[in-house]
Write a protein that holds these residues in place. Sequence first.
Motif, mmCIF file in Angstrom:
data_model
loop_
_atom_site.group_PDB
_atom_site.id
_atom_site.type_symbol
_atom_site.label_atom_id
_atom_site.label_comp_id
_atom_site.label_asym_id
_atom_site.label_seq_id
_atom_site.Cartn_x
_atom_site.Cartn_y
_atom_site.Cartn_z
ATOM 1 N N TRP A 235 0.836 -1.202 0.000
ATOM 2 C CA TRP A 235 0.000 0.000 0.000
ATOM 3 C C TRP A 235 0.875 1.259 0.000
ATOM 4 O O TRP A 235 0.568 2.241 0.656
ATOM 5 C CB TRP A 235 -0.927 -0.013 1.213
ATOM 6 N N TYR A 236 1.994 1.204 -0.725
ATOM 7 C CA TYR A 236 2.979 2.284 -0.728
ATOM 8 C C TYR A 236 2.368 3.627 -1.121
ATOM 9 O O TYR A 236 2.765 4.678 -0.606
ATOM 10 C CB TYR A 236 4.137 1.950 -1.685
ATOM 11 N N SER A 237 1.404 3.611 -2.016
ATOM 12 C CA SER A 237 0.847 4.876 -2.512
ATOM 13 C C SER A 237 0.013 5.600 -1.463
ATOM 14 O O SER A 237 -0.313 6.781 -1.630
ATOM 15 C CB SER A 237 -0.009 4.613 -3.751
ATOM 16 N N GLN A 238 -0.322 4.909 -0.369
ATOM 17 C CA GLN A 238 -1.137 5.520 0.672
ATOM 18 C C GLN A 238 -0.303 6.096 1.809
ATOM 19 O O GLN A 238 -0.840 6.739 2.718
ATOM 20 C CB GLN A 238 -2.142 4.496 1.221
ATOM 21 N N ILE A 239 1.015 5.870 1.781
ATOM 22 C CA ILE A 239 1.885 6.440 2.830
ATOM 23 C C ILE A 239 2.063 7.925 2.535
ATOM 24 O O ILE A 239 2.585 8.293 1.478
ATOM 25 C CB ILE A 239 3.260 5.749 2.852
ATOM 26 N N PRO A 240 1.644 8.798 3.449
ATOM 27 C CA PRO A 240 1.717 10.233 3.165
ATOM 28 C C PRO A 240 3.154 10.747 3.163
ATOM 29 O O PRO A 240 4.031 10.198 3.848
ATOM 30 C CB PRO A 240 0.912 10.863 4.301
ATOM 31 N N SER A 241 3.392 11.800 2.414
ATOM 32 C CA SER A 241 4.732 12.392 2.349
ATOM 33 C C SER A 241 5.133 12.995 3.685
ATOM 34 O O SER A 241 6.318 13.227 3.940
ATOM 35 C CB SER A 241 4.775 13.471 1.257
ATOM 36 N N THR A 242 4.153 13.246 4.549
ATOM 37 C CA THR A 242 4.439 13.842 5.862
ATOM 38 C C THR A 242 4.821 12.807 6.914
ATOM 39 O O THR A 242 5.124 13.163 8.046
ATOM 40 C CB THR A 242 3.208 14.617 6.350
ATOM 41 N N PHE A 243 4.816 11.527 6.534
ATOM 42 C CA PHE A 243 5.151 10.478 7.499
ATOM 43 C C PHE A 243 6.589 10.652 7.969
ATOM 44 O O PHE A 243 7.533 10.630 7.176
ATOM 45 C CB PHE A 243 4.968 9.097 6.867
ATOM 46 N N ASN A 244 6.796 10.817 9.278
ATOM 47 C CA ASN A 244 8.098 11.162 9.856
ATOM 48 C C ASN A 244 8.717 9.955 10.556
ATOM 49 O O ASN A 244 8.316 9.609 11.674
ATOM 50 C CB ASN A 244 7.938 12.326 10.829
ATOM 51 N N VAL A 245 9.702 9.344 9.923
ATOM 52 C CA VAL A 245 10.330 8.166 10.524
ATOM 53 C C VAL A 245 11.147 8.515 11.762
ATOM 54 O O VAL A 245 11.405 7.655 12.604
ATOM 55 C CB VAL A 245 11.231 7.456 9.495
ATOM 56 N N GLN A 246 11.568 9.778 11.882
ATOM 57 C CA GLN A 246 12.409 10.173 13.011
ATOM 58 C C GLN A 246 11.667 10.128 14.338
ATOM 59 O O GLN A 246 12.282 10.161 15.401
ATOM 60 C CB GLN A 246 12.960 11.584 12.782
ATOM 61 N N SER A 247 10.350 10.048 14.282
ATOM 62 C CA SER A 247 9.568 10.057 15.526
ATOM 63 C C SER A 247 9.384 8.662 16.112
ATOM 64 O O SER A 247 8.727 8.512 17.156
ATOM 65 C CB SER A 247 8.198 10.694 15.274
ATOM 66 N N TYR A 248 9.996 7.651 15.468
ATOM 67 C CA TYR A 248 9.832 6.281 15.945
ATOM 68 C C TYR A 248 11.165 5.728 16.458
ATOM 69 O O TYR A 248 12.222 6.066 15.957
ATOM 70 C CB TYR A 248 9.260 5.401 14.840
ATOM 71 N N ALA A 249 11.081 4.844 17.434
ATOM 72 C CA ALA A 249 12.272 4.406 18.164
ATOM 73 C C ALA A 249 13.138 3.416 17.388
ATOM 74 O O ALA A 249 14.351 3.390 17.560
ATOM 75 C CB ALA A 249 11.854 3.785 19.497
ATOM 76 N N ASP A 250 12.526 2.601 16.540
ATOM 77 C CA ASP A 250 13.296 1.561 15.858
ATOM 78 C C ASP A 250 12.568 1.150 14.582
ATOM 79 O O ASP A 250 11.428 1.577 14.338
ATOM 80 C CB ASP A 250 13.516 0.354 16.774
#
Length: 222
Positions: free
Chosen positions: A10-25
């Motif tokens: 479902w790659y096309s539904q991942i928003p551009s604003t999704f921030n990986v830095q806010s997750y621990a691992d």
Amino acid sequence: IADARDIYLWYSQIPSTFNVQSYADPNAIMEAIRQYSNEPGFSAPVDKWSFAMKQSEWNNLSSGVSGDFGMNVFFFKEGDLRVKSVERSSPAGAAGIRRGWKITKINGSTNITTSNASFISNAVWNSSTGSFSFQKPDGSSVDLNLTAASYQEHPVYLDTVYSINSKKIGYFSFNSFLGDTNEVYNEFSRVFNKFSGAGITDLVVDLRYNGGGYVSVQQTLA
């Protein structure tokens, strides 16, 4: 996240604003991405299982090396937590803990209920040390302190031949299609030579607690 946007179903539904830095691992990132697995006709995201881990962790997992107490548990009924299985080379196995023992206290807490599942899960699987009180089938009790350690898993838990009426039934419990494949294949040979020598007429392969693994191991078993 760039890889996820390339390969996630479902790659096309991942928003551009999704921030990986806010997750621990990496796994926390993957669990967060699941929310974007929307499908027509479903009221909630459909992906419940995608996960991620570091390469070093996968290397250990795939070769059957764990680093915990080596004890799995389940609720037999509300308020009745039991040992489901024990790895024989693990700290729990070395301490003599056995399947079926009832856990009455964890780290000083007697709140052994499903509403306290997060505490129980963290104490059993995600802690480096822990204290446990057990009630054995004979009614006696024992208190044990465990320290997590690395150990080699042995996926074949039990094998035996049962004679019931006119039948000889071969039974073995196989708990993972991952692990040291040399050991697993040697165990397959040992078990089925034993069954063949006993002249079994029926076979039971117990996969109740098996989480899957290599297709090649499945093919060898088949």
